[in-house]
Design a protein around this motif. Structure first.
Motif, PDB file in Angstrom:
ATOM      1  N   SER A  84       0.833  -1.197   0.000  1.00 55.21           N
ATOM      2  CA  SER A  84       0.000   0.000   0.000  1.00 55.21           C
ATOM      3  C   SER A  84       0.872   1.254   0.000  1.00 55.21           C
ATOM      4  CB  SER A  84      -0.884  -0.027   1.255  1.00 55.21           C
ATOM      5  OG  SER A  84      -1.857   0.956   1.143  1.00 55.21           O
ATOM      6  N   GLY A  85       0.487   2.218  -0.828  1.00 54.19           N
ATOM      7  CA  GLY A  85       1.229   3.482  -0.871  1.00 54.19           C
ATOM      8  C   GLY A  85       2.455   3.459  -1.750  1.00 54.19           C
TER       9      GLY A  85
ATOM     10  N   GLY B 243       2.538   3.538  -4.946  1.00 51.90           N
ATOM     11  CA  GLY B 243       2.368   4.349  -6.147  1.00 51.90           C
ATOM     12  C   GLY B 243       1.681   3.639  -7.304  1.00 51.90           C
ATOM     13  N   LYS B 244       1.028   2.511  -7.054  1.00 50.86           N
ATOM     14  CA  LYS B 244       0.340   1.786  -8.121  1.00 50.86           C
ATOM     15  C   LYS B 244      -0.743   2.637  -8.761  1.00 50.86           C
ATOM     16  CE  LYS B 244      -1.184  -1.359  -5.250  1.00 50.86           C
ATOM     17  NZ  LYS B 244      -0.592  -1.040  -3.952  1.00 50.86           N
ATOM     18  N   SER B 245      -1.618   3.188  -7.899  1.00 47.78           N
ATOM     19  CA  SER B 245      -2.724   3.992  -8.429  1.00 47.78           C
ATOM     20  C   SER B 245      -2.187   5.217  -9.137  1.00 47.78           C
ATOM     21  CB  SER B 245      -3.646   4.441  -7.301  1.00 47.78           C
ATOM     22  OG  SER B 245      -4.191   3.332  -6.659  1.00 47.78           O
ATOM     23  N   THR B 246      -1.179   5.841  -8.552  1.00 47.54           N
ATOM     24  CA  THR B 246      -0.626   7.043  -9.162  1.00 47.54           C
ATOM     25  C   THR B 246      -0.100   6.738 -10.555  1.00 47.54           C
ATOM     26  OG1 THR B 246      -0.024   7.777  -6.954  1.00 47.54           O
ATOM     27  CG2 THR B 246       0.984   8.933  -8.793  1.00 47.54           C
TER      28      THR B 246
HETATM   29  N1  LIG Z   1      -2.753  14.113  -4.329  1.00 48.63           N
HETATM   30  C1  LIG Z   1      -1.702  13.659  -3.610  1.00 48.63           C
HETATM   31  N2  LIG Z   1      -0.939  14.530  -2.918  1.00 48.63           N
HETATM   32  C2  LIG Z   1       0.116  14.105  -2.195  1.00 48.63           C
HETATM   33  N3  LIG Z   1       0.496  12.825  -2.095  1.00 48.63           N
HETATM   34  C3  LIG Z   1      -0.218  11.904  -2.751  1.00 48.63           C
HETATM   35  C4  LIG Z   1      -1.357  12.273  -3.541  1.00 48.63           C
HETATM   36  N4  LIG Z   1      -1.873  11.141  -4.086  1.00 48.63           N
HETATM   37  C5  LIG Z   1      -1.095  10.139  -3.640  1.00 48.63           C
HETATM   38  N5  LIG Z   1      -0.112  10.586  -2.851  1.00 48.63           N
HETATM   39  C6  LIG Z   1       0.941   9.765  -2.212  1.00 48.63           C
HETATM   40  O1  LIG Z   1       1.519   8.980  -3.208  1.00 48.63           O
HETATM   41  C7  LIG Z   1       1.848   7.706  -2.706  1.00 48.63           C
HETATM   42  C8  LIG Z   1       1.299   6.651  -3.643  1.00 48.63           C
HETATM   43  O2  LIG Z   1      -0.096   6.693  -3.625  1.00 48.63           O
HETATM   44  P1  LIG Z   1      -0.970   5.677  -4.434  1.00 48.63           P
HETATM   45  O3  LIG Z   1      -2.388   6.039  -4.223  1.00 48.63           O
HETATM   46  O4  LIG Z   1      -0.476   5.622  -5.821  1.00 48.63           O
HETATM   47  O5  LIG Z   1      -0.648   4.319  -3.685  1.00 48.63           O
HETATM   48  P2  LIG Z   1      -1.183   2.866  -4.032  1.00 48.63           P
HETATM   49  O6  LIG Z   1      -0.008   2.057  -4.382  1.00 48.63           O
HETATM   50  O7  LIG Z   1      -2.289   2.938  -4.995  1.00 48.63           O
HETATM   51  O8  LIG Z   1      -1.706   2.412  -2.617  1.00 48.63           O
HETATM   52  P3  LIG Z   1      -2.999   1.524  -2.266  1.00 48.63           P
HETATM   53  O9  LIG Z   1      -2.618   0.111  -2.499  1.00 48.63           O
HETATM   54  O10 LIG Z   1      -3.194   1.806  -0.821  1.00 48.63           O
HETATM   55  O11 LIG Z   1      -4.115   1.995  -3.126  1.00 48.63           O
HETATM   56  C9  LIG Z   1       1.289   7.636  -1.306  1.00 48.63           C
HETATM   57  O12 LIG Z   1       2.357   7.764  -0.399  1.00 48.63           O
HETATM   58  C10 LIG Z   1       0.368   8.801  -1.215  1.00 48.63           C
HETATM   59  O13 LIG Z   1       0.411   9.332   0.072  1.00 48.63           O
END
Ligand SMILES: Nc1ncnc2c1ncn2[C@@H]1O[C@H](COP(=O)(O)OP(=O)(O)OP(=O)(O)O)[C@@H](O)[C@H]1O
Ligand SMILES: [Mg+2]
Lengths: 274, 350
Positions: B36-37, B39-42
């Protein structure tokens, strides 16, 4: 079980008495106005509080015709409709932008709008008047529409922003993925979803625009809206004690507090002032 | 089909995606996994165009799309929360993109119905999303994506709001969809099973960087580093502390084991982590090591046995025959070929 039900019923009754009194205090002035409006001059002087015996609509006809209420009425309708329409349009657009879009300075804009909410109308009356005059909008309905929009917009924007903040951002993103540009997202998604808030705003703004005297008095000096007409009637030197009650039948009020009695023009002033 | 060229994303001063290079072939099903976190979604949203790209380039279908609007990229996305328009019916939801394109009502209806048939949504077309179950909403969200016939589908944890049974069902449905449509799909999940079963290739992310890209079985059998080895597979791989005893042998849990097939030579005395998957601990022949059973997770067909090989060397073993009991001391066998060695930095020693 039955005892509890009885106690509950009794407490309901106890609550019902002040409620009924409150309701009566709201209804009575309306009854009083309508009742007296239907009396002739003579009937009114002889018996102010009794029920009308020989109802006549002559007073309404006089008010509508001779006192130029028909004209005032049109002014009121046009100005209120224009201002409310503009307010809903603008507040929904701005609320959408402030709640959903990311652009630099959006927090500052929101705070500035909130700050504008704190300023009572009376404080800015003079510069406001100068501005309207300078723009050549004095005595125009457009001027009054713009004035209402300006004064009531901060609250409207605040409400719409708060409402749109409660919607998930993904709706905007989904619409963008579907190919909708800014205005299309607004039109197809945000506007329909904002309906509950827009409805509330529509009602509030209609009441405030319709009942306003102060701003209207300043901007539409020789054309008058209905509320200004009624207020003027009350203070006029002609002994038309009759025309006032029918006039005030046109008046809709937002709350019981302003219903209690006839007051000066300032009573219907800024609804947003603290 | 999709080319990520050294893309990075910074939020303020915080780097979330750090110079990712990735190339997705046409028709491929690529799954992003990671903690989690990470950056997959990003990363997915950067492909979609919903997140600005701080540096680097995104190419889709041979065109540079770094600054293109989401729609112009020819990608469709299914959100974790579905993001259906609550005021529109299912048909209107699915047909919204077509309506924005300016297609006529009749043609829209025809295309929506065709897509709805694929997803068994025909009878729901005139309902509002609020009157649908979770699984049905999910299907509508997918339907909204396929109506447009995009080049690329993006999924962000589409099944995580469904219950276990429905999740299995939808997983199969998505696999079937990929077979019939043959579109490129990029899928984010942190469900191991979804990743292993759906993916042509898995991308393992950690802290905004790619740890490894490969076919599911490659990642499972031949991980590049300790992180991937531990992340792929459930229960996770056992890691035992060891010391190199010779150029191709290690001392682990009181045994000296020769590790076959190493191309690099170990420096004697070098500290290593020895990785061994739970199912490899119950081989019928090989090196024998005693296990003191501490906890048994009995699943019927098999059991996961938790115990220790030596003091402070806990392991999990997968048991397929017999009924192990707590407190027993049993011999385990493993084949030295199943050992994976990692150095102190967690890099694989091959
Ligand atoms: N709009 C934003 N502003 C600042 N930081 C952000 C923003 N969106 C995401 N982040 C940060 O970017 C990092 C990656 O976020 P992301 O949502 O891509 O994680 P993820 O891999 O999808 O996690 P999960 O499995 O929990 O969905 C996280 O540390 C999050 O706090
Ligand atoms: Mg995520």
């Amino acid at each position: 079980m039955a005892a509890a039900g009885k106690r509950e019923r009794r407490s309901l009754w106890i609550a019902a008495i002040p409620m009924a009194l409150l309701a009566l205090s709201c209804v009575y002035p309306i009854y009083f106005a309508v009742n007296n409006a239907l009396k002739t001059s003579k009937g009114y002087i002889l018996d102010r509080f009794g029920l009308v015996t020989d109802p006549t609509v002559q007073n309404f006809a006089d008010a509508w015709g001779r006192a130029r209420f028909s004209e005032y009425f049109v002014n009121s309708v046009l100005v209120t409709a224009g201002a409310v329409g503009l307010l809903l349009l603008l507040s929904s657009l701005v609320g959408f932008a402030l709640a959903m879009l990311r652009f630099p300075g959006r927090r500052f804009v929101f705070v500035a709008i909130l700050a504008a909410l704190m300023i009572p109308i009376q404080v800015v009356l003079v510069p406001f008047y100068r501005t309207v005059e300078g723009l050549g909008l004095l005595n125009t309905r457009v001027g009054l529409v713009l004035a209402y929009t300006a004064f009531f917009l901060p609250f409207s924007i605040y409400l719409m922003t708060a409402f749109y903040r409660g919607l998930p951002r993904e709706l905007l993103e989904a619409a963008r993925m579907d190919g909708a540009r800014f205005l299309e997202v607004w039109w197809h998604v945000m506007l329909p979803l904002g309906r509950p808030a827009l409805l509330t705003l529509g009602i509030l703004n209609t009441l405030y625009c319709w009942n306003d005297v102060l701003i209207s008095l300043l901007v539409l000096q020789d054309r008058r809206t209905l509320m200004v007409g009624i207020a003027a009637l009350r203070g006029s030197t002609r002994p038309t004690c009759r025309s006032s009650p029918p006039g005030s039948c046109w008046r809709r009020r937002p709350s019981s507090s302003s219903t209690s009695s006839s007051r000066g023009a300032s009573s219907a002033a800024s609804p947003w002032a603290p | 089909m999709i080319d990520l060229r050294h893309v990075s994303k910074r939020f303020g001063g915080h780097t979330v995606i750090d110079g990712v290079d990735l190339s997705v072939e046409e028709g491929e099903f690529v799954v992003f996994v990671g903690p989690s976190g990470c950056g997959k979604s990003t990363l997915l949203r950067m492909i979609a165009g919903l997140e600005e790209i701080s540096s680097g380039d995104v190419w889709i279908g041979g065109e540079r799309m770094t600054d293109a609007e989401p729609y112009d990229r020819g990608v469709a996305m299914v959100f974790q929360s579905y993001a259906l328009y609550p005021h529109m019916t299912v048909a209107e939801n699915m047909g919204f993109a077509l309506r924005i394109q300016g297609l006529g009502a009749a043609e829209r209806r025809r295309m929506v119905e065709a897509a709805a048939r694929k997803l068994h949504l025909d009878h729901l077309l005139d309902r509002k999303p609020a009157a649908l179950s979770g699984g049905q909403r999910q299907r509508v969200a997918i339907g909204r994506a396929i109506v447009r016939d995009p080049k690329v589908f993006l999924f962000d944890e589409p099944l995580s709001n469904l219950d276990a049974e429905l999740r299995v069902q939808m997983r199969i449905e998505i696999a079937r969809l990929h077979q019939t449509l043959a579109n490129t799909m990029v899928y984010v999940t942190h469900d191991q099973t979804e990743a292993m079963t759906l993916a042509d290739r898995i991308v393992v992310l950690r802290g905004g960087r790619i740890e490894q890209v490969g076919r599911p079985t490659d990642l499972y059998d031949d991980p590049d580093n300790l992180f991937v080895a531990g992340f792929i597979g459930s229960p996770r791989m056992n890691f035992l502390p060891g010391v190199a005893a010779g150029p191709d042998s290690v001392r682990v849990a009181g045994l000296e084991v020769r590790v076959p097939g190493l191309s690099s030579r170990l420096a004697p005395g070098q500290e290593v982590q020895v990785g061994l998957r739970p199912e490899h601990l119950t081989a019928t022949e090989g090196v024998e090591v005693p296990l003191a059973i501490e906890v048994v997770e009995q699943l019927g067909a098999m059991a996961y046995v938790h115990g220790s090989l030596a003091p402070d060397v806990p392991v999990v073993a997968e048991w397929r025959s017999g009924r192990p009991r707590v407190g027993e001391r049993v011999p385990l066998r493993f084949d030295p070929r199943d050992l994976r060695l990692f150095d102190r930095e967690g890099r694989r020693i091959r």
